[in-house]
Design a protein around this motif. Sequence first.
Motif, short mmCIF file in Angstrom:
data_model
loop_
_atom_site.label_atom_id
_atom_site.label_comp_id
_atom_site.label_asym_id
_atom_site.label_seq_id
_atom_site.Cartn_x
_atom_site.Cartn_y
_atom_site.Cartn_z
N TRP A 1 0.83 -1.21 0.00
CA TRP A 1 0.00 0.00 0.00
C TRP A 1 0.86 1.26 0.00
CZ3 TRP A 1 -4.29 1.50 -1.70
CH2 TRP A 1 -4.80 2.76 -1.36
N LEU A 2 1.93 1.27 0.78
CA LEU A 2 2.81 2.44 0.77
C LEU A 2 3.36 2.69 -0.63
CD1 LEU A 2 4.95 2.01 4.05
CD2 LEU A 2 2.73 3.14 3.75
N LEU A 3 3.70 1.61 -1.33
CA LEU A 3 4.23 1.76 -2.69
C LEU A 3 3.13 2.12 -3.68
CD1 LEU A 3 6.66 -1.31 -2.83
CD2 LEU A 3 7.20 1.07 -2.26
N TYR B 1 -4.09 -6.04 -12.41
CA TYR B 1 -3.64 -4.72 -12.81
C TYR B 1 -2.47 -4.23 -11.95
CZ TYR B 1 -3.87 0.24 -14.03
OH TYR B 1 -3.56 1.51 -14.45
N SER B 2 -2.56 -4.44 -10.64
CA SER B 2 -1.53 -3.90 -9.75
C SER B 2 -0.51 -4.94 -9.30
CB SER B 2 -2.18 -3.25 -8.51
OG SER B 2 -2.96 -4.19 -7.81
N TYR B 3 -0.52 -6.09 -9.95
CA TYR B 3 0.43 -7.15 -9.63
C TYR B 3 1.88 -6.67 -9.57
CZ TYR B 3 3.59 -10.82 -11.58
OH TYR B 3 4.65 -11.62 -11.89
N PRO B 4 2.34 -5.78 -10.49
CA PRO B 4 3.74 -5.34 -10.40
C PRO B 4 4.07 -4.61 -9.09
CG PRO B 4 2.85 -4.88 -12.58
CD PRO B 4 1.69 -5.27 -11.71
N ILE B 5 3.07 -4.01 -8.45
CA ILE B 5 3.35 -3.32 -7.18
C ILE B 5 3.59 -4.33 -6.07
CG2 ILE B 5 2.58 -1.55 -5.56
CD1 ILE B 5 0.69 -0.50 -7.70
N LEU B 6 2.79 -5.40 -6.04
CA LEU B 6 3.03 -6.46 -5.06
C LEU B 6 4.40 -7.08 -5.29
CD1 LEU B 6 2.17 -8.37 -2.80
CD2 LEU B 6 0.93 -9.74 -4.51
N MET B 7 4.77 -7.27 -6.55
CA MET B 7 6.09 -7.83 -6.85
C MET B 7 7.19 -6.87 -6.39
SD MET B 7 7.42 -9.40 -10.46
CE MET B 7 9.13 -9.92 -10.68
N ALA B 8 6.96 -5.58 -6.58
CA ALA B 8 7.93 -4.60 -6.10
C ALA B 8 8.07 -4.67 -4.59
CB ALA B 8 7.50 -3.20 -6.53
N ASP C 1 11.65 1.90 -10.64
CA ASP C 1 10.97 3.19 -10.78
C ASP C 1 10.22 3.56 -9.51
OD1 ASP C 1 11.88 3.40 -13.36
OD2 ASP C 1 10.01 2.75 -14.31
N ILE C 2 9.50 2.59 -8.95
CA ILE C 2 8.72 2.83 -7.74
C ILE C 2 9.64 3.16 -6.57
CG2 ILE C 2 7.15 1.77 -6.08
CD1 ILE C 2 6.05 0.07 -8.48
N ALA C 3 10.74 2.41 -6.45
CA ALA C 3 11.70 2.66 -5.37
C ALA C 3 12.31 4.05 -5.48
CB ALA C 3 12.80 1.60 -5.41
#
Length: 335
Positions: free
Chosen positions: A95-97, A135-142, A168-170
Amino acid sequence: MSKQRVLTGITTTGTPHLGNYVGAIRPAIAASQEENNLSFYFLADYHALIKCQDPALVHQSTLEIAATWLALGLNTDNVVFYRQSDIVEIPELTWLLTCQTAKGLMNRAHAYKAAVDANRADGEDSDFGVTMGLYSYPILMAADILMFNANKVPVGRDQVQHIEMARDIAQRFNHHYGEHFALPEAVVDEHVSVLQGLDGRKMSKSYGNTIPLFLPEKQLKKHINKIKTNLLEPGEPKDPDTSTVFQIWQAFATPAQTAEMRTAFEQGIAWGEAKKQLFELINGQIGEARERYNELLANPAQIEVELEKGAEKARTYSRPFLAKLREAVGIRKIG
C-alpha cells in the motif's frame, strides 16, 4: 562487507515440472549452498490468487512446491525460505508503494496490456475480466523485492519489465522520503535451459504439455514416451538440434553423455531406445529426491516447521524495516 541480497519467488499454482526444475529450481538450489550471497526464496501465495480462485489448488500447490525445494536439498540454514503470506509487512508495504505508483506505469504492464488486447480482439470491453490484482500485480512484486532490499532478482526475460518497474517505484519513494530502498537489478541467465514440452512447445502448465518432476517411475516413463517425435525409422539419421528428446537429454546429461547421444542420433538411434535412455537418465537423478518428496508430503507438519522458521527469520528483516518506513511517511505515534 555486507552480502549481496538475491531474491526468488515461486508462484503457488500447479505442480513443479521438469522445466521448472531445470530453469529455476536446480540453479537456485546450487546457489543456496554458497556463502557469498544472502538469498531469499519465497512461496508467492498472494500472487497465486491473481489467477487461481481454487483454494484447494492454492493450498496443495503450496505444499507440493515447498516439499519440492526441501526434497531437492535447499539449505534452509543458509537462506531465508518463507511463505509470502506469513510476512504481514509485505501487504502493508504494497500500500505504501501503491501510493507512490503512477497509474500510467501500471497501464504499460505486459500482463495488463495483453489482457486488454485479447478483450478488444474478442469484441469485449477493454477491461472485461481484469481484476485489480492483475492490474496492480507489479506493485506487489515490487513490495516482495523492496521489503528485503534485494540487489539481484533472477528472472526470465518476460519478467524484466517488472524489475524495472520496481526500480521506478523505489526511486520515486526515495525521492519523496529519503534513501530507503536499494535499486534491484534483473538477472537473466541466457545459459539456463528452457525445456520443450511433450508437444515441442515450451514446457508450460498453460499448454498442458508438462512432465511433472516427481511422477512415480511408471508414470514418468509413460510421459516421456508421449514426447512428440517424427516418423524417422531406426537406422535413419535424426537431427538432435530439432528433437525435444535430445533437448531434454542435454539439460540433464554431462557434456560427455550429450556428445554420445548426439552421435547416436546421427547413427539413427530408434526413438523408443532414445526415450528409454532419457527415462533412465532422469529417473536416476531424481529418484532419491522423489523418495524424500513423498516422505515430506506424508508429513506436512515437517514442512510447516521449516516455513515458520523461515518466516521468523524473514521478519527479523521486515519488521524493523517497515517500522522505519512507517516513520518516514508520517505514520507514527502522537506525543
